[in-house]
Motif scaffolding. Structure first.
Motif, short mmCIF file in Angstrom:
data_model
loop_
_atom_site.label_atom_id
_atom_site.label_comp_id
_atom_site.label_asym_id
_atom_site.label_seq_id
_atom_site.Cartn_x
_atom_site.Cartn_y
_atom_site.Cartn_z
N HIS A 73 -48.81 6.71 9.69
CA HIS A 73 -47.90 5.58 9.51
C HIS A 73 -48.71 4.42 8.94
O HIS A 73 -49.77 4.07 9.47
N THR A 85 -43.26 4.48 14.27
CA THR A 85 -42.54 3.56 13.39
C THR A 85 -42.67 2.15 13.94
O THR A 85 -42.55 1.94 15.15
N ASP A 97 -40.59 13.44 15.67
CA ASP A 97 -40.77 12.36 14.70
C ASP A 97 -39.78 11.25 15.02
O ASP A 97 -38.73 11.49 15.65
N ILE A 126 -38.06 7.36 13.31
CA ILE A 126 -37.95 6.38 12.23
C ILE A 126 -36.89 5.37 12.63
O ILE A 126 -35.94 5.70 13.36
N THR A 136 -42.10 12.32 2.69
CA THR A 136 -42.00 10.88 2.45
C THR A 136 -41.60 10.65 1.00
O THR A 136 -41.96 11.44 0.11
N ALA A 195 -47.88 10.11 3.67
CA ALA A 195 -47.43 8.72 3.70
C ALA A 195 -47.89 8.03 2.44
O ALA A 195 -48.85 8.46 1.78
#
Length: 443
Positions: A91, A166, A213, A215, A350, A419
């Motif tokens: 991240h 995130t 995961d 987000i 991504t 990322a």
């Protein structure tokens, strides 16, 4: 039969421990060219149920000094950071600092014997042993912007098999194997010692797929979190699958969680498509239907949608192994948007929101393919790029980073999370090579 299988696996483990690739337990080879198994309409053959999976594991072997993956023509690669402990996910913070989750599977309560679990140990080069998870998020800082992190510091420790991360405002949310937790964040900080604040619990216990995961929504009011299935095709009973094989939505104001989309066997790699504003995810599909099935995929995730698992695959192709069936669910199973090849273990996803790679790659998708353990020939073990136009995939994939497999079948690395750095370069977590790679246009 089981004793024979275990004996063969032990033989293979010894071979892997000796630095050679595990011999094939089955000679069933793929019949469809791998390039035909990608795209919106992949070639789909008749399923061939395997009583003994075609195990073909590439034994983990350290990168020789001075070597690295091969970047596509016109691109350059360098080591952004090394000496990590199973770096899984990345991240990028607003100030350019890079967080990396160093993580492995949590302890498993009475997991029993399975070919898949044994293969996973071989993949990491540790057959016959359970490795400990570092349970750490480290901070990598490239202060001069040259694509090499000068410092690596423990940022958060004492986590539980962390994966997704995130940042939303002044809170950093982390997806542990069993919960979403939050920490206060101040820009430029190199350590967080504040105890975790639990946001919600997640399905845990026995974890066939443990990675989660997370987000944030574009308006910052919600979180979305992935939870993988607890089996290949529900063989442990559907009671074990409650809340699994799904993407969940968490309302941050009320901390209420609801199922957003289901039938996604092992979803990871949540990412917002910049043109359409849709949420996309990468999904690992089921095994033991032969080397040509079932393709992993990436797809937009629609509220209330069902994507087939375990009752059907790639839309409404019924999996006859699953009893009892659920025809009412199969009838509304959605065909995924884009296939990523069978058994490629596509985990990272991504979108290229930066400008560094040029307009032809703007807003397309980078995908980290961890690589197969049960396909002949092997698939994945690379990072690909899928071009997009008007919010949809617009062509075949391009190989961006290869060379993770040696000519004699050893795995020097296996890409996982991907990322985009603050300056637009691509970062790739390599959990077998224990490195993070940096990829950008060649000077």
């Amino acid at each position: 039969m089981k004793k024979l299988l275990i004996a063969l696996l032990v033989f293979g483990a010894l071979a892997a421990a000796g630095g050679v690739s595990l011999g094939y337990l089955s000679r069933r080879e793929a019949t469809v060219p791998i390039e035909k198994t990608y795209g919106p309409d992949p070639v789909l053959v008749e399923p061939k149920v395997e009583l003994v999976p075609s195990v073909s594991v590439a034994a983990a072997t350290p990168w020789p000094a001075g070597t690295m993956p091969t970047a596509a023509p016109g691109l350059a690669v360098k080591q952004f950071a090394g000496d990590l402990d199973h770096p899984r996910w990345l991240h990028v913070l607003p100030n350019g600092d890079v967080l990396v989750a160093e993580s492995n599977a949590p302890p498993q309560p009475d997991p029993g014997f399975s070919v898949r679990a044994f293969a996973a140990q071989l993949i990491q080069g540790r057959a016959g042993a359970r490795s400990q998870s570092a349970n750490r998020i480290s901070l990598l800082r490239d202060a001069d912007g040259d694509g090499v992190a000068e410092t690596k510091t423990p940022f958060i420790t004492g986590l539980n098999s962390p994966f997704g991360m995130t940042l939303l405002g002044d809170k950093l949310y982390v997806a542990n194997a069993d919960a979403i937790v939050a920490f206060p964040y101040q820009e430029g900080a190199t350590e967080i010692a504040t105890p975790a604040e639990k946001i919600v619990d997640l399905p845990a216990g026995r974890n066939h797929h443990w990675t989660k995961d997370v987000i944030a929504s574009l308006d910052g009011s919600k979180l979305y979190v992935t939870v993988g299935s607890n089996s290949n095709v529900g063989e442990n009973g559907m009671e074990e699958e409650k809340g699994r094989a799904a993407v969940h939505e968490i309302d941050l104001a009320t901390r209420q969680m609801r199922q957003f989309a289901s039938g996604l066997r092992n979803p990871n790699g949540l990412s917002w498509q910049p043109d359409s504003g849709e949420l996309w995810v990468a999904v690992n599909e089921r095994d033991e239907l032969g080397p040509d099935l079932v393709p992993d995929y990436m797809t937009s995730v629609k509220d209330g949608a069902f994507y087939g698992w375990p009752y059907s695959w790639y839309g409404q192709h019924v999996d006859e192994r699953v009893k009892p069936q659920a025809p009412e669910l199969v009838a509304r199973a959605i065909k995924p948007d884009y296939a990523l090849g069978p058994h490629t273990a596509s985990l990272g996803l991504t979108f290229n929101t930066g400008d560094l790679f040029g307009p032809e790659m703007k807003n397309g998708a980078f995908v980290g393919q961890h690589g197969s353990w049960n396909r002949i020939p092997r698939s994945g073990y690379k990072v690909i790029f899928v071009p997009f136009a008007n919010g949809k995939p617009s062509g075949p994939p391009w190989d961006i980073l290869t060379g993770f497999l040696t000519d004699d079948g050893k795995a020097l690395g296996r890409p996982v999370g991907v990322a985009i750095s603050r300056d637009g370069a691509l970062l790739v977590a390599d959990d077998v090579g224990n490195k993070v790679w940096w990829v950008a246009p060649a000077p």
